[in-house]
Design a protein around this motif. Structure first.
Motif, PDB file in Angstrom:
ATOM      1  N   THR A 163       0.830  -1.193   0.000  1.00 57.85           N
ATOM      2  CA  THR A 163       0.000   0.000   0.000  1.00 57.85           C
ATOM      3  C   THR A 163       0.864   1.243   0.000  1.00 57.85           C
ATOM      4  O   THR A 163       2.040   1.207   0.338  1.00 57.85           O
ATOM      5  CB  THR A 163      -0.922   0.010   1.233  1.00 57.85           C
ATOM      6  OG1 THR A 163      -0.118  -0.066   2.407  1.00 57.85           O
ATOM      7  CG2 THR A 163      -1.895  -1.153   1.200  1.00 57.85           C
ATOM      8  N   GLN A 212      -0.854   4.201  -6.044  1.00 57.73           N
ATOM      9  CA  GLN A 212      -1.921   3.217  -5.881  1.00 57.73           C
ATOM     10  C   GLN A 212      -1.346   1.982  -5.205  1.00 57.73           C
ATOM     11  O   GLN A 212      -0.143   1.825  -5.099  1.00 57.73           O
ATOM     12  CB  GLN A 212      -2.563   2.826  -7.218  1.00 57.73           C
ATOM     13  CG  GLN A 212      -1.707   1.944  -8.101  1.00 57.73           C
ATOM     14  CD  GLN A 212      -0.801   2.716  -9.025  1.00 57.73           C
ATOM     15  OE1 GLN A 212      -1.178   3.774  -9.498  1.00 57.73           O
ATOM     16  NE2 GLN A 212       0.377   2.216  -9.290  1.00 57.73           N
ATOM     17  N   ASP A 213      -2.239   1.118  -4.747  1.00 56.52           N
ATOM     18  CA  ASP A 213      -1.795  -0.135  -4.149  1.00 56.52           C
ATOM     19  C   ASP A 213      -1.232  -1.033  -5.249  1.00 56.52           C
ATOM     20  O   ASP A 213      -1.604  -0.922  -6.419  1.00 56.52           O
ATOM     21  CB  ASP A 213      -2.964  -0.840  -3.461  1.00 56.52           C
ATOM     22  CG  ASP A 213      -3.491  -0.057  -2.267  1.00 56.52           C
ATOM     23  OD1 ASP A 213      -2.764   0.810  -1.756  1.00 56.52           O
ATOM     24  OD2 ASP A 213      -4.627  -0.325  -1.854  1.00 56.52           O
ATOM     25  N   PRO A 250      -0.098  -2.845 -10.566  1.00 52.26           N
ATOM     26  CA  PRO A 250      -0.944  -1.804  -9.984  1.00 52.26           C
ATOM     27  C   PRO A 250      -2.361  -2.335  -9.779  1.00 52.26           C
ATOM     28  O   PRO A 250      -2.958  -2.910 -10.695  1.00 52.26           O
ATOM     29  CB  PRO A 250      -0.903  -0.684 -11.025  1.00 52.26           C
ATOM     30  CG  PRO A 250       0.407  -0.900 -11.732  1.00 52.26           C
ATOM     31  CD  PRO A 250       0.553  -2.404 -11.792  1.00 52.26           C
ATOM     32  N   VAL A 272      -5.454  -1.587  -9.905  1.00 49.16           N
ATOM     33  CA  VAL A 272      -6.464  -0.700 -10.475  1.00 49.16           C
ATOM     34  C   VAL A 272      -7.366  -1.540 -11.377  1.00 49.16           C
ATOM     35  O   VAL A 272      -6.936  -2.559 -11.930  1.00 49.16           O
ATOM     36  CB  VAL A 272      -5.826   0.461 -11.264  1.00 49.16           C
ATOM     37  CG1 VAL A 272      -5.019   1.372 -10.340  1.00 49.16           C
ATOM     38  CG2 VAL A 272      -4.948  -0.048 -12.393  1.00 49.16           C
TER      39      VAL A 272
END
Length: 174
Positions: free
Chosen positions: A119, A123-124, A139, A141
């Motif tokens: 994290t 982004q995570d 990523p 997303v």
């Protein structure tokens, strides 16, 4: 169910403060004075939060059980956990729900398994452990991870060309 909301980092100052690696989307709700955390390892806790503040972009915590630098240093690496119900959001998952899930391409090809969720940053990132080599960072997303099926035990990753090529793999530092 107990969920990880943070990992204690290094000691800060002389009065028992520590840095924390935040692993929750709602730190302002989790890290409040009086909050009690179960710990992993269990022998380190429970810990009761006495004070919280930000310093140069880093969240600092002080626990009632930690009053000096020596006790704070002993907490390094301890995971902070809270009891929470399963998320009722369609697109929200806890790290422990994701770790171990199989990673598939949209065509069904096995790409590996989720090793962890990193994290922070823009982004995570899903850290995918490949069977045939080093880990790959993806990523987290929707464009690249269009499906997460926790009950089914898998995530679908639609990687751009070359993401899973050996030269894009990382050496895991953990």
């Amino acid at each position: 169910m107990e969920r990880v909301v943070g990992r204690i980092g290094r000691a800060h100052g002389l009065r028992g403060e520590v840095t924390v690696e935040v692993r929750t989307d709602v730190p302002e709700e989790r890290f409040v004075p009086g909050a009690v955390f179960v710990t992993d390892p269990a022998a380190a806790g429970p810990l009761t939060l006495a004070d919280v503040h930000e310093h140069s972009g880093t969240l600092l915590l002080r626990f009632e059980q930690s009053t000096d630098r020596t006790s704070a240093e002993g907490l390094r690496g301890v995971m902070l956990l809270v009891s929470t119900p399963a998320s009722d959001e369609d697109d929200a998952w806890y790290e422990d729900e994701l770790v171990g899930l199989r990673v598939r391409s949209p065509q069904g090809e096995d790409l590996g398994e989720v090793a962890r969720l990193d994290t922070g940053g823009a982004q995570d990132l899903l850290v995918v452990r490949r069977a045939d080599g080093p880990n790959v960072l993806v990523p987290f997303v929707h464009a690249l991870v269009p499906e997460v099926d926790v009950p089914g035990g898998f995530v679908v990753v639609d990687p751009p060309g070359g993401l899973f090529d050996p030269e894009n793999a990382i050496e895991d530092q953990r």
